[in-house]
Design an enzyme around this catalytic site. Structure first.
Site, mmCIF file in Angstrom:
data_model
loop_
_atom_site.group_PDB
_atom_site.id
_atom_site.type_symbol
_atom_site.label_atom_id
_atom_site.label_comp_id
_atom_site.label_asym_id
_atom_site.label_seq_id
_atom_site.Cartn_x
_atom_site.Cartn_y
_atom_site.Cartn_z
ATOM 1 N N GLU A 1 -13.117 5.216 -12.155
ATOM 2 C CA GLU A 1 -12.401 4.466 -11.116
ATOM 3 C C GLU A 1 -11.340 5.347 -10.472
ATOM 4 O OE1 GLU A 1 -13.807 1.786 -9.719
ATOM 5 O OE2 GLU A 1 -13.637 0.732 -11.634
ATOM 6 N N HIS A 2 -11.232 5.227 -9.147
ATOM 7 C CA HIS A 2 -10.292 6.053 -8.374
ATOM 8 C C HIS A 2 -10.574 7.533 -8.605
ATOM 9 C CE1 HIS A 2 -7.697 3.089 -6.442
ATOM 10 N NE2 HIS A 2 -7.923 2.350 -7.495
ATOM 11 N N ASP B 1 -13.849 8.697 -6.949
ATOM 12 C CA ASP B 1 -14.885 9.075 -5.969
ATOM 13 C C ASP B 1 -14.299 9.799 -4.766
ATOM 14 O OD1 ASP B 1 -13.786 6.713 -4.846
ATOM 15 O OD2 ASP B 1 -15.747 5.817 -4.372
ATOM 16 N N GLY C 1 -14.661 -7.850 -5.928
ATOM 17 C CA GLY C 1 -14.866 -6.597 -6.653
ATOM 18 C C GLY C 1 -16.308 -6.183 -6.792
ATOM 19 N N LEU C 2 -17.219 -6.780 -6.013
ATOM 20 C CA LEU C 2 -18.641 -6.454 -6.130
ATOM 21 C C LEU C 2 -19.155 -5.645 -4.938
ATOM 22 C CD1 LEU C 2 -19.819 -9.878 -7.581
ATOM 23 C CD2 LEU C 2 -19.946 -7.688 -8.749
ATOM 24 N N SER D 1 -19.089 -6.090 -1.597
ATOM 25 C CA SER D 1 -19.883 -6.836 -0.619
ATOM 26 C C SER D 1 -19.914 -6.150 0.739
ATOM 27 C CB SER D 1 -19.332 -8.253 -0.474
ATOM 28 O OG SER D 1 -17.936 -8.218 -0.276
ATOM 29 N N SER D 2 -18.827 -5.496 1.130
ATOM 30 C CA SER D 2 -18.820 -4.894 2.465
ATOM 31 C C SER D 2 -19.750 -3.677 2.518
ATOM 32 C CB SER D 2 -17.402 -4.518 2.888
ATOM 33 O OG SER D 2 -16.778 -3.749 1.903
ATOM 34 N N ASP E 1 -19.711 3.061 -3.635
ATOM 35 C CA ASP E 1 -20.341 1.754 -3.418
ATOM 36 C C ASP E 1 -21.615 1.891 -2.588
ATOM 37 O OD1 ASP E 1 -18.005 1.026 -4.650
ATOM 38 O OD2 ASP E 1 -17.102 0.097 -2.883
ATOM 39 N N TYR F 1 -4.101 1.468 -2.154
ATOM 40 C CA TYR F 1 -5.261 2.343 -2.319
ATOM 41 C C TYR F 1 -5.019 3.676 -1.604
ATOM 42 C CZ TYR F 1 -10.231 3.665 -2.315
ATOM 43 O OH TYR F 1 -11.427 4.319 -2.491
HETATM 44 C C1 GLA Z 1 -12.970 0.696 -4.045
HETATM 45 C C2 GLA Z 1 -13.634 1.721 -3.123
HETATM 46 C C3 GLA Z 1 -14.468 2.720 -3.915
HETATM 47 C C4 GLA Z 1 -13.674 3.299 -5.096
HETATM 48 C C5 GLA Z 1 -12.991 2.194 -5.888
HETATM 49 C C6 GLA Z 1 -12.087 2.732 -6.965
HETATM 50 O O1 GLA Z 1 -13.942 -0.131 -4.624
HETATM 51 O O2 GLA Z 1 -14.446 1.076 -2.178
HETATM 52 O O3 GLA Z 1 -14.918 3.748 -3.064
HETATM 53 O O4 GLA Z 1 -12.722 4.239 -4.640
HETATM 54 O O5 GLA Z 1 -12.225 1.341 -5.069
HETATM 55 O O6 GLA Z 1 -12.815 3.432 -7.926
#
Ligand code: GLA
Length: 327
Positions: free
Chosen positions: A15-16, A18, A91-92, A94-95, A139, A188
């Site tokens: 997480e955080h 990519d 958190g899935l 969707s976009s 994503d 973010y």
């Molecule tokens: C969001 C972003 C992803 C990623 C996560 C954190 O979901 O869309 O690209 O950076 O946060 O891991």
């Protein structure tokens, strides 16, 4: 009418990372966005209530058409509708699923081909342009590359990737904290900027902790993939716990509600649990045998309501395959 489907995702770990070229291990889920459409003079996609709530819905679709045109793909229109069984903002991703499904439809209507990562990056750039969040490639990439029964191990720097087998009985429970995410965008972008400063050598107390999260999280992704490949899924409990603690303490993107949901899921018997996605609100993911997921979901929702008064409807999901044309 042709139909195109793209899945949502949950990220197991990574997480955080990519947006800074690190490692991620997401899983596509058996829920997503479906676009039913035919070529037309311009883009007119009606949506049921939920997709319309995706932030910047119309702008994002237009931005994607512009991105594809910039890659030399003839501009086409689409007429049709969008349906989704992915809850929005839970958190899935969707976009990302929406843009990947529309992207497949646009490419088909234009009679054009684009390599998977080219499409993923066009969708990512479109979302960044339309919504202003400088998100990473995770994503979109997993929506395009996923295989059922597997997580996707992706190096977001080199874009090298491989499929990592999941235990056949694995089920996923995703629980939205239902807290306001007003800070999500600014928070973010701020974290991303801090990590980039750290990677450029500008180290102070804060940026050092952000860098510590990035480095330790990459190691956790490798450890999690190795444990899955060795069939030692029980090792995920400690790895996901350490990942959650790092996001809470070093990266400071968790919330008391997410911490509580993780504790409730573990109490209810989940193998492993942690916050998933960008944080500042949003959701947790819990891993458990499929047959135990409904009971865990119910116990977490009950405990959360008792402690906070907030009502949440957990999603029970399993892994699924990549975006595709359905018929
Ligand atoms: C969001 C972003 C992803 C990623 C996560 C954190 O979901 O869309 O690209 O950076 O946060 O891991």
């Amino acid at each position: 009418m042709a139909r195109y489907h793209a899945p949502g995702r949950v990220n197991l770990i990574g997480e955080h990372t990519d947006y800074a070229g690190g490692l991620v291990l997401p899983v596509a889920v058996d829920r997503g966005v479906t676009v039913s459409c035919e070529p037309a003079g311009r883009i007119r996609l009606r949506s049921t209530a939920d997709p319309a709530r995706i932030e910047g819905f119309g702008r994002s679709v237009e931005a994607l058409a512009a991105e594809l045109e910039g890659l030399g793909i003839p501009r086409v229109g689409l007429e049709g509708r969008i349906e989704s069984d992915l809850p929005i903002g839970a958190g899935l991703a969707s976009s990302a699923a929406l843009l990947v499904a529309v992207g497949l439809a646009l490419l088909d209507a234009a009679g054009a081909d684009l390599d998977p990562m080219g499409l993923a990056d066009a969708c990512r750039r479109a979302e960044e342009r339309a919504v202003g969040v400088p998100c990473g490639i995770m994503d979109q990439a997993v929506a395009i590359l996923a295989e059922p029964g597997h997580a996707l191990l992706l190096d977001c720097g080199s874009l090298a990737h491989r499929q990592v087998p999941l235990p056949a009985e694995l089920g996923l429970v995703v629980v939205d904290s239902r807290t306001p995410r007003r800070l999500a965008q600014t928070g973010y972008a701020a974290r991303r900027a801090e990590l980039e400063r750290a990677l450029a050598g500008d180290l102070d107390e804060t940026t050092s902790r952000r860098l510590h999260h990035f480095r330790s999280e990459n190691a956790r992704v490798e450890a999690a993939a190795a444990a899955l490949e060795a069939g030692e899924a029980e090792a995920l409990a400690a790895i996901l716990a350490a990942g959650h603690a790092s996001l809470r303490d070093d990266y400071e993107v968790s919330t008391p509600e997410l911490d509580l949901l993780v504790a409730l899921a573990l109490d209810a018997g989940a193998w492993a649990a942690r916050m998933t996605g960008g944080g500042f609100g949003g959701a947790i993911v819990a891993l458990a045998p499929q047959e135990r997921c409904p009971a865990i979901a119910a116990a977490v929702a009950d405990g959360y309501r008792a402690a906070t008064g907030r009502v949440t409807e957990p999603i029970v999901a399993r892994s699924a395959g990549a975006a595709r044309r359905l018929d």
